[in-house]
Motif scaffolding. Structure first.
Motif, PDB file in Angstrom:
ATOM      1  N   THR A   1       6.184  19.186  22.173  1.00 29.62           N
ATOM      2  CA  THR A   1       6.028  18.384  23.510  1.00 29.62           C
ATOM      3  C   THR A   1       4.905  17.462  23.535  1.00 29.62           C
ATOM      4  O   THR A   1       4.100  17.654  22.599  1.00 29.62           O
ATOM      5  CB  THR A   1       5.575  19.610  24.465  1.00 29.62           C
ATOM      6  OG1 THR A   1       4.665  20.092  24.184  1.00 29.62           O
ATOM      7  CG2 THR A   1       6.944  20.373  24.753  1.00 29.62           C
ATOM      8  N   TYR A   2       4.976  16.592  24.089  1.00 34.86           N
ATOM      9  CA  TYR A   2       4.104  15.389  24.263  1.00 34.86           C
ATOM     10  C   TYR A   2       3.694  15.390  25.712  1.00 34.86           C
ATOM     11  O   TYR A   2       4.456  14.966  26.452  1.00 34.86           O
ATOM     12  CB  TYR A   2       4.367  14.178  23.789  1.00 34.86           C
ATOM     13  CG  TYR A   2       4.742  14.074  22.286  1.00 34.86           C
ATOM     14  CD1 TYR A   2       3.484  13.974  21.497  1.00 34.86           C
ATOM     15  CD2 TYR A   2       5.901  14.073  21.687  1.00 34.86           C
ATOM     16  CE1 TYR A   2       3.752  14.066  19.974  1.00 34.86           C
ATOM     17  CE2 TYR A   2       5.896  14.159  20.306  1.00 34.86           C
ATOM     18  CZ  TYR A   2       5.126  13.904  19.407  1.00 34.86           C
ATOM     19  OH  TYR A   2       5.217  13.695  18.036  1.00 34.86           O
ATOM     20  N   GLY A   3       2.571  15.982  26.274  1.00 35.49           N
ATOM     21  CA  GLY A   3       2.071  16.293  27.571  1.00 35.49           C
ATOM     22  C   GLY A   3       3.499  17.011  28.398  1.00 35.49           C
ATOM     23  O   GLY A   3       3.632  18.166  27.820  1.00 35.49           O
ATOM     24  N   ASP A   4       3.903  16.473  29.344  1.00 30.74           N
ATOM     25  CA  ASP A   4       5.012  17.240  30.017  1.00 30.74           C
ATOM     26  C   ASP A   4       6.246  16.679  29.566  1.00 30.74           C
ATOM     27  O   ASP A   4       7.287  17.008  30.345  1.00 30.74           O
ATOM     28  CB  ASP A   4       4.896  16.877  31.710  1.00 30.74           C
ATOM     29  CG  ASP A   4       4.941  15.322  31.963  1.00 30.74           C
ATOM     30  OD1 ASP A   4       4.913  14.387  30.744  1.00 30.74           O
ATOM     31  OD2 ASP A   4       5.141  14.974  32.972  1.00 30.74           O
ATOM     32  N   ARG A   5       6.529  15.820  28.431  1.00 32.10           N
ATOM     33  CA  ARG A   5       7.797  15.529  27.879  1.00 32.10           C
ATOM     34  C   ARG A   5       8.177  16.483  26.784  1.00 32.10           C
ATOM     35  O   ARG A   5       7.214  16.662  25.705  1.00 32.10           O
ATOM     36  CB  ARG A   5       7.777  14.133  27.335  1.00 32.10           C
ATOM     37  CG  ARG A   5       9.001  13.672  26.844  1.00 32.10           C
ATOM     38  CD  ARG A   5       8.989  12.076  26.500  1.00 32.10           C
ATOM     39  NE  ARG A   5       9.994  11.480  25.684  1.00 32.10           N
ATOM     40  CZ  ARG A   5       9.958  11.323  24.421  1.00 32.10           C
ATOM     41  NH1 ARG A   5       8.746  11.264  23.751  1.00 32.10           N
ATOM     42  NH2 ARG A   5      11.113  10.925  23.885  1.00 32.10           N
ATOM     43  N   THR A   6       9.113  17.136  26.822  1.00 28.88           N
ATOM     44  CA  THR A   6       9.627  17.849  25.682  1.00 28.88           C
ATOM     45  C   THR A   6      10.528  17.095  24.779  1.00 28.88           C
ATOM     46  O   THR A   6      11.665  16.798  25.292  1.00 28.88           O
ATOM     47  CB  THR A   6      10.533  19.144  26.315  1.00 28.88           C
ATOM     48  OG1 THR A   6       9.472  20.052  27.018  1.00 28.88           O
ATOM     49  CG2 THR A   6      10.798  20.278  25.133  1.00 28.88           C
TER      50      THR A   6
ATOM     51  N   GLY B   1      16.766  17.413  23.676  1.00 25.66           N
ATOM     52  CA  GLY B   1      16.069  18.293  23.102  1.00 25.66           C
ATOM     53  C   GLY B   1      16.555  19.560  22.396  1.00 25.66           C
ATOM     54  O   GLY B   1      15.794  20.322  21.823  1.00 25.66           O
ATOM     55  N   ARG B   2      17.788  19.522  22.558  1.00 22.60           N
ATOM     56  CA  ARG B   2      18.487  20.831  21.811  1.00 22.60           C
ATOM     57  C   ARG B   2      19.667  20.536  21.091  1.00 22.60           C
ATOM     58  O   ARG B   2      20.054  19.359  21.166  1.00 22.60           O
ATOM     59  CB  ARG B   2      19.029  21.607  22.969  1.00 22.60           C
ATOM     60  CG  ARG B   2      17.982  22.285  24.014  1.00 22.60           C
ATOM     61  CD  ARG B   2      18.800  23.059  25.355  1.00 22.60           C
ATOM     62  NE  ARG B   2      17.451  23.610  26.034  1.00 22.60           N
ATOM     63  CZ  ARG B   2      17.109  24.658  26.302  1.00 22.60           C
ATOM     64  NH1 ARG B   2      17.857  25.550  25.376  1.00 22.60           N
ATOM     65  NH2 ARG B   2      16.158  25.092  26.992  1.00 22.60           N
TER      66      ARG B   2
END
Length: 346
Positions: A39-44, A239-240
């Motif tokens: 994750t980067y901050g609130d971005r997965t 992301g999956r």
């Protein structure tokens, strides 16, 4: 991501491994990751994906632009750390968290952007990589000469790389990656921007590597490339891993497969249409479209039904969805990735 960036740590690790007498095992799985997250901050970017890549195979990771393909490569090649919540990750039999330098010693990386120094000649670039790997001078020169010949760069070896074509630069990039004799190679979009001939030549190099029991982890913008080269393919979406399997297995996930049965005789066509009521009809072409995946079992059943009806087809062709169709179905629409793939077919 650059090959040279990893070479320095790889070279140091090689020397360390040699001094301790440790050797990498030959695992059945060259790469194994469980619950890989980033994750980067609130971005997965990666949401707990699992990867299992058998040794001596080609594994392709597909997905829309920004899906996390390059992030996965950077994590597996130790250039970026996964989130602490990730499960165990092993590359070349080594634990990524506990033995990162051993991982670096086992791998080679060719990123999206060239690691070549344009002011150096092709040979000088190769010898620089040999020095970074701490190869003895004679061994480094021998390895460089062999790889320059293998990648058809002997005539250009004495020229500054700045004047190389895109295909020549890409070949030199991969040759530089191979000078350390890695058993696992990450190729991040290796043929983007290459002309069709250079792309097909690159496919040949990948096949040669696999024939030598090298494992290739590939990300690509071209779905045909994955279809041609891969033993297994995973599709990233949101992301999956949306689906994973061989190219044929993935194609069977998408509806639309059918068998086209064509007749020259109108009477035979009408008889077959009556026997195969589920089939779509084309009266002008005297052909039937029979839904199915084209498997041997379905084809045998279809031929048995035609035999029972007393008719013989003049032409029978199997049509299955391609990876473009799979990509659309699994990722929810068109993007630059698939557009490039379709352009490559034209």
């Amino acid at each position: 991501m650059t090959t040279r960036a990893t070479a320095e740590t790889t070279a140091a690790t090689t020397a360390s491994t040699a001094s301790t007498g440790a050797h990498a095992p030959s695992p059945a799985l060259a790469i194994a990751a469980h619950g890989l997250r980033k994750t980067y901050g609130d971005r997965t970017v990666l949401d707990g994906i699992d990867l299992a890549v058998p040794g001596g195979s080609v594994f392709s990771l597909l997905g829309p632009n920004g899906a996390g393909k390059t992030t996965a490569v950077k994590i597996l090649s130790t250039l970026v750390s996964p989130d602490p919540a990730s499960g165990e990750i092993r590359v070349g039999g080594f634990d990524l968290a506990a033995e990162p330098q051993a991982v670096r010693a086992a791998i080679g990386v060719t990123g999206q952007f060239s690691a070549i120094d344009g002011l150096l000649t092709g040979e000088e670039n190769m010898l620089l990589m040999a020095d970074l790997h701490h190869l003895p001078r004679s061994e480094g020169r021998r390895a460089a000469a062999e790889l320059l010949e293998r990648f058809d760069l002997v005539e250009a070896a004495g020229k500054a790389a700045l004047g190389y074509s895109g295909g020549m630069r890409r070949r030199l990039d991969i040759a530089m990656t191979l000078i350390g004799r890695p058993r696992i190679i990450f190729l991040d979009e290796p043929t983007t921007g290459l002309d069709p001939r250079s792309r097909h030549n690159m496919w040949g190099f990948v096949r040669e590597l696999v024939a030598e029991d090298v494992t290739v982890f590939l990300t690509t913008q071209y779905l045909e490339e994955a279809d041609q080269l891969s033993d297994r393919i995973a599709v990233l979406s949101d992301g999956r891993i949306a689906a994973e399997g061989s190219a044929d297995e993935l194609k069977r996930l998408v509806p639309g497969g059918h068998v086209r049965v064509r007749f020259d005789d109108p009477v035979a066509y009408r008889t077959a249409a009556a026997a195969l009521r589920e089939a779509g009809t084309d009266d002008e072409a005297l052909s039937l479209r029979v839904p199915g995946d084209g498997s041997q079992h379905e084809l045998r059943s279809l031929l048995d039904r035609l035999d029972s009806a007393g008719v013989e087809a003049d032409e029978l062709t199997v049509h299955t969805p391609d990876l473009d169709d799979v990509f659309f179905a699994l990722t929810g629409g068109d993007d630059q990735h698939t557009t490039r793939s379709r352009e490559a077919h034209r």
